[in-house]
Design a protein around this motif. Structure first.
Motif, mmCIF file in Angstrom:
data_model
loop_
_atom_site.group_PDB
_atom_site.id
_atom_site.type_symbol
_atom_site.label_atom_id
_atom_site.label_comp_id
_atom_site.label_asym_id
_atom_site.label_seq_id
_atom_site.Cartn_x
_atom_site.Cartn_y
_atom_site.Cartn_z
ATOM 1 N N ILE A 104 14.338 -5.909 -16.509
ATOM 2 C CA ILE A 104 13.988 -7.272 -16.084
ATOM 3 C C ILE A 104 12.611 -7.271 -15.427
ATOM 4 N N LEU A 105 12.262 -6.141 -14.797
ATOM 5 C CA LEU A 105 10.981 -6.022 -14.116
ATOM 6 C C LEU A 105 10.161 -4.864 -14.661
ATOM 7 N N LYS A 106 8.854 -5.002 -14.542
ATOM 8 C CA LYS A 106 7.924 -3.876 -14.737
ATOM 9 C C LYS A 106 7.277 -3.633 -13.373
ATOM 10 N N ILE A 107 7.399 -2.410 -12.859
ATOM 11 C CA ILE A 107 6.819 -2.105 -11.552
ATOM 12 C C ILE A 107 5.312 -1.908 -11.702
ATOM 13 N N ILE A 108 4.545 -2.686 -10.956
ATOM 14 C CA ILE A 108 3.079 -2.609 -11.028
ATOM 15 C C ILE A 108 2.542 -1.500 -10.117
ATOM 16 N N THR A 109 3.158 -1.336 -8.958
ATOM 17 C CA THR A 109 2.714 -0.322 -7.988
ATOM 18 C C THR A 109 3.700 0.840 -8.000
ATOM 19 N N ARG A 110 3.393 1.900 -8.735
ATOM 20 C CA ARG A 110 4.297 3.053 -8.769
ATOM 21 C C ARG A 110 4.447 3.662 -7.382
ATOM 22 N N LYS A 111 3.345 3.672 -6.628
ATOM 23 C CA LYS A 111 3.393 4.062 -5.221
ATOM 24 C C LYS A 111 2.944 2.848 -4.413
ATOM 25 N N PRO A 112 3.510 2.643 -3.223
ATOM 26 C CA PRO A 112 3.113 1.455 -2.456
ATOM 27 C C PRO A 112 1.644 1.526 -2.043
ATOM 28 N N ILE A 113 1.017 0.357 -1.950
ATOM 29 C CA ILE A 113 -0.347 0.273 -1.435
ATOM 30 C C ILE A 113 -0.245 0.223 0.094
ATOM 31 N N VAL A 114 -1.037 1.049 0.764
ATOM 32 C CA VAL A 114 -0.996 1.101 2.232
ATOM 33 C C VAL A 114 -2.385 0.792 2.787
ATOM 34 N N PRO A 115 -2.480 0.380 4.055
ATOM 35 C CA PRO A 115 -3.787 0.059 4.636
ATOM 36 C C PRO A 115 -4.686 1.285 4.705
ATOM 37 N N GLU A 116 -5.984 1.051 4.570
ATOM 38 C CA GLU A 116 -6.938 2.140 4.697
ATOM 39 C C GLU A 116 -7.250 2.399 6.165
ATOM 40 N N GLU A 117 -7.882 3.550 6.436
ATOM 41 C CA GLU A 117 -8.149 3.952 7.809
ATOM 42 C C GLU A 117 -8.956 2.915 8.586
ATOM 43 N N ALA A 118 -9.944 2.302 7.925
ATOM 44 C CA ALA A 118 -10.788 1.315 8.618
ATOM 45 C C ALA A 118 -9.948 0.147 9.122
ATOM 46 N N GLU A 119 -8.973 -0.259 8.310
ATOM 47 C CA GLU A 119 -8.112 -1.367 8.705
ATOM 48 C C GLU A 119 -7.202 -0.969 9.849
ATOM 49 N N LEU A 120 -6.693 0.257 9.804
ATOM 50 C CA LEU A 120 -5.793 0.736 10.846
ATOM 51 C C LEU A 120 -6.502 0.840 12.189
ATOM 52 N N SER A 121 -7.777 1.215 12.151
ATOM 53 C CA SER A 121 -8.531 1.345 13.403
ATOM 54 C C SER A 121 -8.706 -0.009 14.090
ATOM 55 N N GLU A 122 -8.696 -1.095 13.306
ATOM 56 C CA GLU A 122 -8.848 -2.440 13.858
ATOM 57 C C GLU A 122 -7.511 -3.083 14.195
ATOM 58 N N ASN A 123 -6.453 -2.637 13.541
ATOM 59 C CA ASN A 123 -5.161 -3.297 13.699
ATOM 60 C C ASN A 123 -4.032 -2.270 13.662
ATOM 61 N N ARG A 124 -3.584 -1.846 14.821
ATOM 62 C CA ARG A 124 -2.548 -0.811 14.899
ATOM 63 C C ARG A 124 -1.215 -1.302 14.342
ATOM 64 N N ARG A 125 -0.985 -2.623 14.374
ATOM 65 C CA ARG A 125 0.287 -3.153 13.868
ATOM 66 C C ARG A 125 0.440 -2.949 12.367
ATOM 67 N N ALA A 126 -0.677 -2.642 11.680
ATOM 68 C CA ALA A 126 -0.621 -2.494 10.223
ATOM 69 C C ALA A 126 -0.251 -1.080 9.789
ATOM 70 N N ARG A 127 -0.061 -0.165 10.749
ATOM 71 C CA ARG A 127 0.051 1.247 10.353
ATOM 72 C C ARG A 127 1.272 1.551 9.489
ATOM 73 N N SER A 128 2.341 0.760 9.619
ATOM 74 C CA SER A 128 3.535 1.044 8.807
ATOM 75 C C SER A 128 3.658 0.129 7.589
ATOM 76 N N ALA A 129 2.622 -0.669 7.326
ATOM 77 C CA ALA A 129 2.699 -1.644 6.229
ATOM 78 C C ALA A 129 2.651 -0.974 4.856
ATOM 79 N N LYS A 130 3.478 -1.484 3.944
ATOM 80 C CA LYS A 130 3.483 -1.023 2.543
ATOM 81 C C LYS A 130 3.603 -2.235 1.639
ATOM 82 N N LEU A 131 2.809 -2.243 0.578
ATOM 83 C CA LEU A 131 2.821 -3.348 -0.388
ATOM 84 C C LEU A 131 3.348 -2.853 -1.725
#
Length: 313
Positions: free
Chosen positions: A278-305
């Protein structure tokens, strides 16, 4: 003013929807309207955005933030687990994309009186929808010790769950636990001093667990994700940002389940089950925030897309 959790990742989440001319899209987690404003700015023609939230403050803010696009936007106060009913009421049989961002919105964390934060003393609340009867107060003061320990272990992955639950129940026999500050002190008493000195704030896992229980977040997400997949038109996409391992596991396993093809034993000469993905998975591995983003926003460290697409059938 309401702010969104992250910047680059929520841009990628919207990009992942592959917005088409005249398409119908659902933002199941309106929050600070960050995703919704991006989606709405790309909708044209007969396109439409349905934005859902159960928080009155979020909805009021969205009316202002989305004002330039309101001819294409419908705001709905509801829990996203009612996604199917919401779309039925709007007479929308199919959608072209559905987005979930499962983090608590920054304003909810930052408004002390909401009781989501362990960094400010406030009434025990933690309700996303402030009209619902169950709050953190009832969980902490009325639930059995065994049940409190169970949610702390399951939803918070807290290894000192039993000790913390014992402290809570011991205290409430003398006086009700009424504030987040009181709860933080009980949590600290339940965690050995050596363990408190390392890792994140000692109350983080317990607060997360109680919040998930108060809002029934995991069951609501699974129901809504499956409803969203069912409602997608062929080629439509689902885009999900999680901030918690249990939410990410639900998303990953649901995507895997819906992307299975033939499930016949490998020694069968030909398919007998007729099962089609029914689905085709587009992201075989989750997309995660890059280091630059994490340095500005600590709340994003566990985010996965994670992104998946409805298969043409």
């Amino acid at each position: 003013m309401m702010f969104h959790h992250i910047t680059v990742l929520h841009q990628e989440a919207v990009d992942g929807l592959d917005i088409k001319l005249g398409g119908i899209y659902v933002d199941c987690t309106l929050g600070g309207a960050g995703h919704s404003s991006l989606i709405a700015s790309r909708i044209s023609g007969g396109g439409r955005l349905i934005a859902i939230d159960q928080d009155d403050i979020a909805l009021a803010n969205a009316e202002e933030r989305l004002a330039p696009y309101m001819e294409h936007v419908t705001l709905v106060k509801s829990n996203f687990r009612r996604l199917k009913e919401v779309l039925e009421e709007l007479r929308i049989p199919r959608i072209d994309g559905v987005l979930f961002d499962l983090g608590v919105s920054s304003p909810q964390l930052d408004e002390a009186e909401r009781g989501f934060s362990y960094n400010a003393d406030a009434p025990l609340d933690m309700r996303m929808d402030r009209t619902q009867p169950l709050s953190a107060y009832e969980v902490v003061n009325e639930w059995p010790e065994e049940e409190i320990a169970s949610i702390l272990f399951e939803y918070g992955e807290e290894k000192f769950a039993r000790r913390i639950a014992k402290e809570i129940v011991g205290e409430r026999k003398k006086n009700p636990v009424t504030t987040t500050g009181e709860l933080v002190e009980l949590i600290k008493r339940g965690i050995p001093a050596a363990a408190r000195r390392t890792g994140p704030h000692p109350a983080k896992r317990t607060f997360q667990a109680i919040r998930i229980a108060v809002n029934d977040e995991l069951n609501a997400f699974k129901e809504a994700l499956e409803a969203g997949i069912e409602l997608l038109a062929p080629g439509g996409r689902t885009s999900v940002i999680t901030f918690h391992s249990l939410e990410d596991r639900i998303c990953k396993q649901t995507y895997q389940e819906y992307s299975k093809g033939c499930i016949c034993p490998p020694d069968f000469p030909q398919c007998a089950c007729g099962n089609k993905p029914i689905l085709k998975i587009i992201t075989r591995k989750p997309i995660v925030p890059e280091e630059a983003e994490l340095s500005e926003n600590r709340r994003a460290r566990s985010a996965k897309l994670r992104i998946a697409e409805k298969v043409e059938q």
